[in-house]
Design a protein around this motif. Structure first.
Motif, PDB file in Angstrom:
ATOM      1  N   GLY A   1       9.123  -5.687   1.361  1.00 11.67           N
ATOM      2  CA  GLY A   1       9.054  -6.208   2.710  1.00 11.67           C
ATOM      3  C   GLY A   1      10.412  -6.288   3.370  1.00 11.67           C
ATOM      4  O   GLY A   1      11.450  -6.465   2.713  1.00 11.67           O
TER       5      GLY A   1
ATOM      6  N   VAL B   1       0.567 -11.829   5.146  1.00 12.29           N
ATOM      7  CA  VAL B   1       1.766 -12.091   4.339  1.00 12.29           C
ATOM      8  C   VAL B   1       2.485 -13.341   4.849  1.00 12.29           C
ATOM      9  O   VAL B   1       2.883 -14.219   4.072  1.00 12.29           O
TER      10      VAL B   1
ATOM     11  N   THR C   1       5.476  -8.506   0.652  1.00 11.53           N
ATOM     12  CA  THR C   1       4.520  -7.470   1.018  1.00 11.53           C
ATOM     13  C   THR C   1       3.156  -7.843   0.448  1.00 11.53           C
ATOM     14  O   THR C   1       3.018  -8.827  -0.281  1.00 11.53           O
ATOM     15  N   ASP C   2       2.156  -7.029   0.780  1.00  6.48           N
ATOM     16  CA  ASP C   2       0.822  -7.243   0.251  1.00  6.48           C
ATOM     17  C   ASP C   2       0.425  -6.058  -0.625  1.00  6.48           C
ATOM     18  O   ASP C   2       1.194  -5.124  -0.840  1.00  6.48           O
TER      19      ASP C   2
ATOM     20  N   SER D   1       6.908 -10.128   7.667  1.00  7.54           N
ATOM     21  CA  SER D   1       7.309 -10.223   6.262  1.00  7.54           C
ATOM     22  C   SER D   1       8.207 -11.416   5.983  1.00  7.54           C
ATOM     23  O   SER D   1       8.730 -11.535   4.873  1.00  7.54           O
TER      24      SER D   1
END
Length: 368
Positions: free
Chosen positions: A146, A300, A159-160, A153
Motif C-alpha cells: 500500500g 482498508v 493493502t487488501d 491506504s
C-alpha cells in the motif's frame, strides 16, 4: 458376460453385482427412525445397497481392492523402464524454444541489476482506485504494498487481498497480449481502421467518402460495454462520443454491482453520492449485511480505523460491533454480537431498529 434376468444377479468382469431395485417402503421406514440432520448422496446410500457399498470399496484408486498388495522386482523395473522410455521419447519429440539472456548495451541510469525499483501506481477495484507501491526487478513487478500517501491506504500503507493477488494477473498465461477478433490475433491498427469505416463510411483513394456510416445515423446500433468507470479522462472521452452520436448506448457491467448502494444514496441524499465513514469516532457500529472490513471501497481504511478503537488506549472506550448478515463474512466473525438471518429479513430488521431509534419506518414486526 452372462445374461441378465430381472431380480437376479449378473456377472461382469468376474465381479457379482446385485441388480435388485431399491424398496421405497424400507427407505421410508429408515427415514422415520432417523433423528436430527443426516446427509446422504442418494437412495442407494440410504438403503445401504450392495452396489453402493461396492462403489465405496473400489472408489479410490480404481480397482484397488483387486490389486496385488506387493510388486516384485521384475515388474518394478518393467514399469520404471517404460516410464523412462516414454520420458525420453517425449523429450526427443518436443524442444524448448531458444532463449537468450543478453545484457543491456546502454542500461537505464535508474536501473541497477539486483536492486529493486519502486514506483507508485493505482489499481481500480469496483470503480475506485487503491494506491499501491509496486516493487520491480529488471522491469518485472514482483510485489505490491500500500501507498502510505494515498488516502485509501492510510495510515500505514496497508493493502487488501485483491491488491496482493493482482500481481498474479500480470503473469497469467491465459492473459491476452494482443488484440483479438473473433478469437484470432489481429492488430490495433486493423481495429482502428475497421472502426473508422464502420463509423465514418468508406473512402476512395483520394480520401473522399463514398459510403455512409453509423455517424450518419447518429450512432444507432453502436454499443459500448465497459466495467464501472470513475476515471474522469475515460468518462470524458466516452461522453464526447455520445454527444457527437446521441444514439450510441453506453453500458457498464460488473459481476458484483453496487447499484443498490447508489439507489440508497439517491433516496437518502437526493443524488448518487458515495458515503464515507469514520470508524475512529464510532462507539457503536451496526452492520446490516455489509462486509466493510474485507471488501468494498475504503475497506482498508475502515479496517484500520476500526482496529484502532478495539485497543484500549488514549482514554477512548473500546467500540462495539453488531452485525446482521445473511452469509458468513469476516465482519461477522469480528463482531461482538452477530445475527444470521435470511437476506430477505435484513430490511425488516433495519426498519425495526429505525423505529426503536424514533424514526418513522413502518413495516412488519420482527419475530423472536
Amino acid at each position: 458376460m452372462s445374461s441378465n434376468k430381472p431380480g437376479k444377479t449378473s456377472t461382469v468382469n468376474n465381479h457379482t453385482q446385485n441388480t435388485t431395485p431399491v424398496k421405497l417402503a424400507d427407505v421410508r421406514r429408515k427415514l422415520h427412525q432417523k433423528q436430527g440432520p443426516e446427509y446422504w448422496q442418494g437412495l442407494e446410500q440410504l438403503a445401504e445397497t450392495r452396489e453402493f457399498k461396492d462403489f465405496l470399496y473400489r472408489e479410490f484408486p480404481r480397482e484397488a481392492s483387486v490389486m496385488e498388495s506387493s510388486v516384485d522386482r521384475r515388474n518394478f523395473f518393467k514399469v520404471m523402464g517404460a516410464s523412462l522410455a516414454l520420458a525420453g521419447l517425449g523429450a526427443s519429440c518436443s524442444r524448448q524454444p531458444t532463449e537468450q539472456i543478453i545484457p543491456y548495451v546502454k542500461p537505464p541510469k535508474e536501473m541497477v541489476p539486483g536492486s529493486p525499483m519502486y514506483f507508485a501506481t493505482a489499481m481500480p477495484l469496483a470503480g475506485y482506485a487503491i494506491g499501491l507501491l509496486a516493487e520491480s526487478h529488471t522491469g518485472r513487478p514482483t510485489k505490491v504494498e500500500g501507498n502510505p500517501q494515498h488516502p485509501a491506504s492510510t495510515p500505514n500503507g496497508a493493502t487488501d487481498i485483491f491488491s496482493q493477488a493482482s500481481i498474479l494477473s500480470l503473469y497469467d498465461p491465459d492473459r491476452s497480449t494482443t488484440a483479438l477478433k473473433q478469437g484470432r490475433i489481429t492488430t490495433w491498427e486493423t481495429f482502428t481502421a475497421a472502426m473508422d469505416v464502420l463509423i465514418n463510411g468508406t473512402k476512395d483513394a483520394a480520401g473522399v467518402r463514398t459510403g455512409t456510416g453509423l455517424r450518419d445515423q447518429g450512432g444507432a446500433g453502436l454499443r459500448i460495454l465497459t466495467e464501472t468507470i470513475t476515471s474522469p479522462t475515460l468518462a470524458s472521452l466516452i461522453r464526447n462520443m455520445t454527444n457527437d452520436m446521441p444514439a450510441v448506448r453506453w453500458h457498464q457491467y460488473e459481476p458484483s454491482l453496487r447499484d443498490s448502494v447508489r439507489a440508497g444514496a439517491q433516496i437518502a441524499f437526493g443524488e448518487p453520492v458515495e458515503s464515507r465513514y469514520d470508524f475512529s469516532k464510532a462507539d457503536i457500529v451496526l452492520s446490516l449485511d455489509a462486509d466493510f472490513l474485507s471488501c468494498g471501497p475504503g475497506s482498508v481504511r475502515y479496517s484500520n480505523q476500526f482496529a484502532g478503537r478495539r485497543a484500549v488506549h488514549g482514554g477512548l472506550p473500546m467500540n462495539r460491533l453488531y452485525v446482521v448478515e445473511g452469509s458468513p463474512s469476516l465482519t461477522g466473525a469480528t463482531a461482538d454480537h452477530s445475527l444470521h438471518v435470511a437476506p430477505s429479513q435484513v430490511e425488516t430488521i433495519a426498519r425495526a431498529i429505525a423505529r426503536a431509534a424514533g424514526v418513522n419506518a413502518p413495516g412488519p414486526e420482527v419475530d423472536g
